[in-house]
Design a protein around this motif. Structure first.
Motif, PDB file in Angstrom:
ATOM      1  N   ALA A 102      38.074  23.782  76.498  1.00  0.00           N
ATOM      2  CA  ALA A 102      37.133  24.902  76.601  1.00  0.00           C
ATOM      3  C   ALA A 102      37.164  25.621  75.267  1.00  0.00           C
ATOM      4  CB  ALA A 102      37.547  25.839  77.730  1.00  0.00           C
ATOM      5  N   ILE A 103      36.054  25.616  74.594  1.00  0.00           N
ATOM      6  CA  ILE A 103      35.954  26.289  73.303  1.00  0.00           C
ATOM      7  C   ILE A 103      35.133  27.545  73.507  1.00  0.00           C
ATOM      8  CG2 ILE A 103      35.175  26.096  70.914  1.00  0.00           C
ATOM      9  CD1 ILE A 103      35.352  23.023  71.304  1.00  0.00           C
ATOM     10  N   SER A 146      26.207  22.202  70.514  1.00  0.00           N
ATOM     11  CA  SER A 146      26.403  21.037  69.650  1.00  0.00           C
ATOM     12  C   SER A 146      27.831  20.951  69.116  1.00  0.00           C
ATOM     13  CB  SER A 146      25.396  21.037  68.496  1.00  0.00           C
ATOM     14  OG  SER A 146      25.734  22.021  67.547  1.00  0.00           O
ATOM     15  N   LEU A 147      28.519  22.086  69.075  1.00  0.00           N
ATOM     16  CA  LEU A 147      29.906  22.109  68.619  1.00  0.00           C
ATOM     17  C   LEU A 147      30.894  21.926  69.765  1.00  0.00           C
ATOM     18  CD1 LEU A 147      29.634  25.020  66.034  1.00  0.00           C
ATOM     19  CD2 LEU A 147      29.825  22.572  65.553  1.00  0.00           C
ATOM     20  N   GLY A 148      30.386  21.739  70.982  1.00  0.00           N
ATOM     21  CA  GLY A 148      31.255  21.460  72.117  1.00  0.00           C
ATOM     22  C   GLY A 148      31.690  22.668  72.921  1.00  0.00           C
ATOM     23  N   ALA A 149      31.059  23.803  72.710  1.00  0.00           N
ATOM     24  CA  ALA A 149      31.452  25.006  73.442  1.00  0.00           C
ATOM     25  C   ALA A 149      31.115  24.871  74.921  1.00  0.00           C
ATOM     26  CB  ALA A 149      30.748  26.229  72.872  1.00  0.00           C
ATOM     27  N   THR A 150      32.006  25.372  75.761  1.00  0.00           N
ATOM     28  CA  THR A 150      31.739  25.436  77.193  1.00  0.00           C
ATOM     29  C   THR A 150      31.701  26.883  77.669  1.00  0.00           C
ATOM     30  OG1 THR A 150      34.090  25.221  77.702  1.00  0.00           O
ATOM     31  CG2 THR A 150      32.770  23.192  77.664  1.00  0.00           C
ATOM     32  N   GLU A 151      32.245  27.782  76.855  1.00  0.00           N
ATOM     33  CA  GLU A 151      32.262  29.205  77.169  1.00  0.00           C
ATOM     34  C   GLU A 151      31.712  29.975  75.978  1.00  0.00           C
ATOM     35  OE1 GLU A 151      36.236  30.278  78.208  1.00  0.00           O
ATOM     36  OE2 GLU A 151      36.313  28.869  79.873  1.00  0.00           O
ATOM     37  N   VAL A 152      30.788  30.895  76.242  1.00  0.00           N
ATOM     38  CA  VAL A 152      30.130  31.608  75.146  1.00  0.00           C
ATOM     39  C   VAL A 152      30.069  33.101  75.431  1.00  0.00           C
ATOM     40  CG1 VAL A 152      27.971  31.863  73.861  1.00  0.00           C
ATOM     41  CG2 VAL A 152      28.701  29.604  74.589  1.00  0.00           C
ATOM     42  N   GLU A 153      30.497  33.883  74.455  1.00  0.00           N
ATOM     43  CA  GLU A 153      30.326  35.338  74.452  1.00  0.00           C
ATOM     44  C   GLU A 153      29.306  35.621  73.361  1.00  0.00           C
ATOM     45  OE1 GLU A 153      32.000  38.016  75.926  1.00  0.00           O
ATOM     46  OE2 GLU A 153      33.367  36.829  77.161  1.00  0.00           O
ATOM     47  N   GLY A 181      17.576  30.883  80.090  1.00  0.00           N
ATOM     48  CA  GLY A 181      18.207  30.598  81.375  1.00  0.00           C
ATOM     49  C   GLY A 181      18.644  29.146  81.490  1.00  0.00           C
ATOM     50  N   LYS A 182      17.806  28.225  81.036  1.00  0.00           N
ATOM     51  CA  LYS A 182      18.151  26.805  81.072  1.00  0.00           C
ATOM     52  C   LYS A 182      19.342  26.501  80.162  1.00  0.00           C
ATOM     53  CE  LYS A 182      13.528  25.180  82.233  1.00  0.00           C
ATOM     54  NZ  LYS A 182      12.320  24.520  81.743  1.00  0.00           N
ATOM     55  N   GLU A 183      19.320  27.051  78.960  1.00  0.00           N
ATOM     56  CA  GLU A 183      20.427  26.840  78.017  1.00  0.00           C
ATOM     57  C   GLU A 183      21.713  27.483  78.545  1.00  0.00           C
ATOM     58  OE1 GLU A 183      20.773  25.174  75.013  1.00  0.00           O
ATOM     59  OE2 GLU A 183      18.826  24.305  75.504  1.00  0.00           O
ATOM     60  N   ARG A 184      21.609  28.688  79.065  1.00  0.00           N
ATOM     61  CA  ARG A 184      22.771  29.426  79.586  1.00  0.00           C
ATOM     62  C   ARG A 184      23.451  28.632  80.693  1.00  0.00           C
ATOM     63  NH1 ARG A 184      20.734  34.640  82.040  1.00  0.00           N
ATOM     64  NH2 ARG A 184      19.940  33.127  83.506  1.00  0.00           N
ATOM     65  N   LYS A 199      29.827  26.679  81.050  1.00  0.00           N
ATOM     66  CA  LYS A 199      30.687  27.049  82.178  1.00  0.00           C
ATOM     67  C   LYS A 199      30.738  28.568  82.314  1.00  0.00           C
ATOM     68  CE  LYS A 199      35.261  26.787  81.964  1.00  0.00           C
ATOM     69  NZ  LYS A 199      36.578  26.176  81.756  1.00  0.00           N
ATOM     70  N   TYR A 200      30.724  29.258  81.184  1.00  0.00           N
ATOM     71  CA  TYR A 200      30.778  30.722  81.172  1.00  0.00           C
ATOM     72  C   TYR A 200      29.828  31.220  80.092  1.00  0.00           C
ATOM     73  CZ  TYR A 200      32.471  35.430  80.218  1.00  0.00           C
ATOM     74  OH  TYR A 200      32.549  36.789  80.007  1.00  0.00           O
ATOM     75  N   PHE A 201      29.052  32.248  80.411  1.00  0.00           N
ATOM     76  CA  PHE A 201      28.129  32.861  79.461  1.00  0.00           C
ATOM     77  C   PHE A 201      28.141  34.372  79.691  1.00  0.00           C
ATOM     78  CE2 PHE A 201      24.046  34.815  78.569  1.00  0.00           C
ATOM     79  CZ  PHE A 201      23.750  34.348  77.301  1.00  0.00           C
TER      80      PHE A 201
END
Length: 150
Positions: free
Chosen positions: A9-10, A69-76, A107-110, A114-116
């Motif tokens: 999880a990045i 594209s960098l492999g993130a699964t969680e984004v703030e 919404g589709k991208e979000r 796993k977490y946004f």
């Protein structure tokens, strides 16, 4: 190491902003800080005339695309646009067909993460992203280290 890949999880902290140039095309700045502290900077020149809110949505979408594209699964995400943040969180209604389409895309991208989470910050709180956007739009020539022009 067994040769087997492990899912990591990045988490990304992404600041984004945009600039709608009054006589030309706008620019988008995306500043990413990975969980390990690595900073990545992106300048994106927009190839169409846009309103400030449209450019803010472009910045948000570009940030999500880069993170994925960098492999993130969680984004703030942090942004200084009250309108965009409030529309994405559902506090403001979205008016206009073009902005509604942008909100649907977000919404589709979000949903691919796993977490946004998105929050509003003060205009001074995203100086790096602001400099990148101004540089991309031609307002400024300042360059940050470690940046990519798209």
């Amino acid at each position: 190491m067994t040769g087997q890949m492990t899912n990591l999880a990045i988490e990304f902290d992404i600041e984004f902003t945009s600039t709608a140039h009054p006589v030309g095309l706008g620019g988008v700045g995306v500043h990413i800080v990975t969980e390990s502290g690595e900073e990545l900077n992106y300048e994106i020149k927009l190839s169409f005339k846009d309103t400030n809110n449209e450019a803010e949505y472009e910045a948000l979408l570009e940030g999500l695309t880069v993170a994925r594209s960098l492999g993130a699964t969680e984004v703030e995400k942090r942004a200084d646009s009250q309108v965009v943040v409030s529309q994405v969180t559902g506090r403001f209604a979205t008016k206009g067909e073009k902005l509604k389409k942008y909100l649907q895309q977000v919404g589709k991208e979000r949903d691919l993460f796993k977490y946004f989470h998105i929050q509003q910050i003060s205009r001074g709180g995203n100086n790096k992203a602001d400099h990148l956007a101004k540089s991309a739009s031609g307002w400024e020539e300042t360059r940050l280290s470690n940046y990519t022009i798209v």
